[in-house]
Write a protein that holds these residues in place. Sequence first.
Motif, PDB file in Angstrom:
ATOM      1  N   SER A  73       0.811  -1.224   0.000  1.00 28.94           N
ATOM      2  CA  SER A  73       0.000   0.000   0.000  1.00 28.94           C
ATOM      3  C   SER A  73       0.840   1.267   0.000  1.00 28.94           C
ATOM      4  N   THR A  74       2.160   1.137   0.157  1.00 26.47           N
ATOM      5  CA  THR A  74       3.031   2.308   0.162  1.00 26.47           C
ATOM      6  C   THR A  74       3.332   2.741  -1.269  1.00 26.47           C
ATOM      7  N   PRO A  75       3.012   3.964  -1.649  1.00 23.62           N
ATOM      8  CA  PRO A  75       3.338   4.430  -3.009  1.00 23.62           C
ATOM      9  C   PRO A  75       4.827   4.265  -3.287  1.00 23.62           C
ATOM     10  N   PHE A  76       5.156   3.843  -4.494  1.00 22.55           N
ATOM     11  CA  PHE A  76       6.540   3.500  -4.798  1.00 22.55           C
ATOM     12  C   PHE A  76       7.481   4.684  -4.637  1.00 22.55           C
ATOM     13  N   ILE A  77       7.035   5.867  -5.021  1.00 25.81           N
ATOM     14  CA  ILE A  77       7.913   7.033  -4.925  1.00 25.81           C
ATOM     15  C   ILE A  77       8.257   7.326  -3.468  1.00 25.81           C
ATOM     16  N   ILE A  78       7.312   7.047  -2.546  1.00 22.58           N
ATOM     17  CA  ILE A  78       7.576   7.226  -1.117  1.00 22.58           C
ATOM     18  C   ILE A  78       8.505   6.127  -0.616  1.00 22.58           C
ATOM     19  N   LEU A  79       8.289   4.916  -1.106  1.00 21.43           N
ATOM     20  CA  LEU A  79       9.151   3.801  -0.726  1.00 21.43           C
ATOM     21  C   LEU A  79      10.594   4.064  -1.145  1.00 21.43           C
ATOM     22  N   LEU A  80      10.763   4.628  -2.334  1.00 21.32           N
ATOM     23  CA  LEU A  80      12.102   4.965  -2.825  1.00 21.32           C
ATOM     24  C   LEU A  80      12.857   5.841  -1.834  1.00 21.32           C
ATOM     25  N   VAL A  81      12.175   6.863  -1.335  1.00 18.00           N
ATOM     26  CA  VAL A  81      12.813   7.820  -0.432  1.00 18.00           C
ATOM     27  C   VAL A  81      12.946   7.240   0.978  1.00 18.00           C
ATOM     28  N   ALA A  82      11.926   6.515   1.414  1.00 21.66           N
ATOM     29  CA  ALA A  82      11.900   6.029   2.798  1.00 21.66           C
ATOM     30  C   ALA A  82      13.025   5.055   3.102  1.00 21.66           C
ATOM     31  N   ILE A  83      13.425   4.250   2.118  1.00 19.86           N
ATOM     32  CA  ILE A  83      14.438   3.224   2.394  1.00 19.86           C
ATOM     33  C   ILE A  83      15.825   3.622   1.880  1.00 19.86           C
ATOM     34  N   ILE A  84      16.045   4.921   1.641  1.00 21.05           N
ATOM     35  CA  ILE A  84      17.363   5.372   1.177  1.00 21.05           C
ATOM     36  C   ILE A  84      18.489   4.924   2.113  1.00 21.05           C
ATOM     37  N   PRO A  85      18.335   5.017   3.442  1.00 20.78           N
ATOM     38  CA  PRO A  85      19.416   4.524   4.312  1.00 20.78           C
ATOM     39  C   PRO A  85      19.699   3.035   4.108  1.00 20.78           C
ATOM     40  N   PHE A  86      18.646   2.242   3.944  1.00 20.05           N
ATOM     41  CA  PHE A  86      18.831   0.801   3.710  1.00 20.05           C
ATOM     42  C   PHE A  86      19.487   0.562   2.357  1.00 20.05           C
ATOM     43  N   THR A  87      19.075   1.336   1.357  1.00 19.87           N
ATOM     44  CA  THR A  87      19.670   1.216   0.025  1.00 19.87           C
ATOM     45  C   THR A  87      21.159   1.531   0.061  1.00 19.87           C
ATOM     46  N   ARG A  88      21.523   2.592   0.785  1.00 22.53           N
ATOM     47  CA  ARG A  88      22.941   2.945   0.918  1.00 22.53           C
ATOM     48  C   ARG A  88      23.711   1.850   1.645  1.00 22.53           C
ATOM     49  N   LEU A  89      23.069   1.214   2.636  1.00 19.00           N
ATOM     50  CA  LEU A  89      23.722   0.136   3.378  1.00 19.00           C
ATOM     51  C   LEU A  89      24.015  -1.053   2.472  1.00 19.00           C
ATOM     52  N   SER A 164       4.608  -4.126 -14.086  1.00 21.33           N
ATOM     53  CA  SER A 164       4.560  -3.091 -13.051  1.00 21.33           C
ATOM     54  C   SER A 164       5.955  -2.573 -12.726  1.00 21.33           C
ATOM     55  N   LEU A 165       6.934  -3.476 -12.667  1.00 15.16           N
ATOM     56  CA  LEU A 165       8.303  -3.077 -12.370  1.00 15.16           C
ATOM     57  C   LEU A 165       8.875  -2.174 -13.455  1.00 15.16           C
ATOM     58  N   THR A 166       8.445  -2.371 -14.679  1.00 14.86           N
ATOM     59  CA  THR A 166       8.896  -1.503 -15.771  1.00 14.86           C
ATOM     60  C   THR A 166       8.453  -0.065 -15.513  1.00 14.86           C
ATOM     61  N   GLY A 167       7.201   0.092 -15.091  1.00 13.77           N
ATOM     62  CA  GLY A 167       6.716   1.422 -14.744  1.00 13.77           C
ATOM     63  C   GLY A 167       7.429   1.991 -13.536  1.00 13.77           C
ATOM     64  N   TYR A 168       7.668   1.148 -12.533  1.00  8.88           N
ATOM     65  CA  TYR A 168       8.392   1.601 -11.340  1.00  8.88           C
ATOM     66  C   TYR A 168       9.822   2.009 -11.674  1.00  8.88           C
ATOM     67  N   SER A 169      10.457   1.262 -12.581  1.00 11.53           N
ATOM     68  CA  SER A 169      11.843   1.585 -12.943  1.00 11.53           C
ATOM     69  C   SER A 169      11.919   2.945 -13.627  1.00 11.53           C
ATOM     70  N   ALA A 170      10.904   3.254 -14.425  1.00  8.99           N
ATOM     71  CA  ALA A 170      10.859   4.576 -15.055  1.00  8.99           C
ATOM     72  C   ALA A 170      10.673   5.660 -13.999  1.00  8.99           C
ATOM     73  N   MET A 171       9.871   5.358 -12.971  1.00  8.00           N
ATOM     74  CA  MET A 171       9.657   6.308 -11.881  1.00  8.00           C
ATOM     75  C   MET A 171      10.946   6.530 -11.090  1.00  8.00           C
ATOM     76  N   ALA A 172      11.743   5.455 -10.960  1.00  6.20           N
ATOM     77  CA  ALA A 172      13.004   5.568 -10.227  1.00  6.20           C
ATOM     78  C   ALA A 172      13.963   6.544 -10.906  1.00  6.20           C
ATOM     79  N   GLY A 173      13.781   6.733 -12.200  1.00  3.47           N
ATOM     80  CA  GLY A 173      14.617   7.683 -12.923  1.00  3.47           C
ATOM     81  C   GLY A 173      14.462   9.109 -12.431  1.00  3.47           C
ATOM     82  N   ALA A 174      13.326   9.388 -11.780  1.00  2.84           N
ATOM     83  CA  ALA A 174      13.090  10.743 -11.277  1.00  2.84           C
ATOM     84  C   ALA A 174      14.067  11.121 -10.168  1.00  2.84           C
ATOM     85  N   ILE A 175      14.652  10.125  -9.488  1.00  2.00           N
ATOM     86  CA  ILE A 175      15.620  10.425  -8.427  1.00  2.00           C
ATOM     87  C   ILE A 175      16.992   9.845  -8.773  1.00  2.00           C
ATOM     88  N   GLY A 176      17.279   9.765 -10.072  1.00  4.35           N
ATOM     89  CA  GLY A 176      18.600   9.326 -10.504  1.00  4.35           C
ATOM     90  C   GLY A 176      18.804   7.830 -10.497  1.00  4.35           C
TER      91      GLY A 176
END
Length: 225
Positions: A73-89, A164-176
């Motif tokens: 239920s978490t919008p993907f764009i919010i998920l992208l930002v919310a887990i940035i510390p985990f992504t960096r880890l 769905s992941l194809t659309g999400y991957s395009a959305m991920a481009g918005a934050i590099g």
Amino acid sequence: MLEQLQSWFPPALIDLFVLSFWETLVMVGISGFVGALIGVPLGVLLRLTDHGGVLQNAAFNRTVGGIVNAVRSTPFIILLVAIIPFTRLITGSSIGTAAAVVPLTIAAAPFIARLVETSLREVDSGLIEAAQAMGATTPQIVFKVLLPEAFPGIVAGFTITLVSLTGYSAMAGAIGGGGLGDLGIRYGYQRFLPEVMLAVVLLLIVFVQAVQSLGDWLVHRLNKK
């Protein structure tokens, strides 16, 4: 006409299209594969522990189901930002193709889990009861009854996930995040090149159509067996 196309898409830009398309393939492929490795067992567990399941456990099912629903239920764009510390880890960075794979995988796993659970629900309960009557163990029921019977539905669900992941991957481009979405944002939007944005959209449409067609073909072949 050829000169016009060359003015729109010089060789350097064409190379960027090729690289971006490859990055999109990598993001969708890896996140889909890892997401399936997590999501399929999770979906099986949700079905087994559900009401009337072989390993019925209401508390476990509600807990895991709640976590799955929360992530879904978490919008993907919010998920992208919310887990940035985990992504960096995990990757050492919060931008780039490798970094985008992490949130894409986290988004894909619960999605696949629910689709697998739904496919397993459609398996005739009589087959499960017959296997139990013959003394089959839980792993035998899973690998010899549930998964083989539900496999076409699982493949169909996995196809939906890749789309769905194809659309999400395009959305991920918005934050590099790289890929075609990043190309469309940087050149199509920020540099005011609408022909680049149009080309990105067309590429994504063709890619999604190819994935969906391949998935439909596989499901058709599996249903005929």
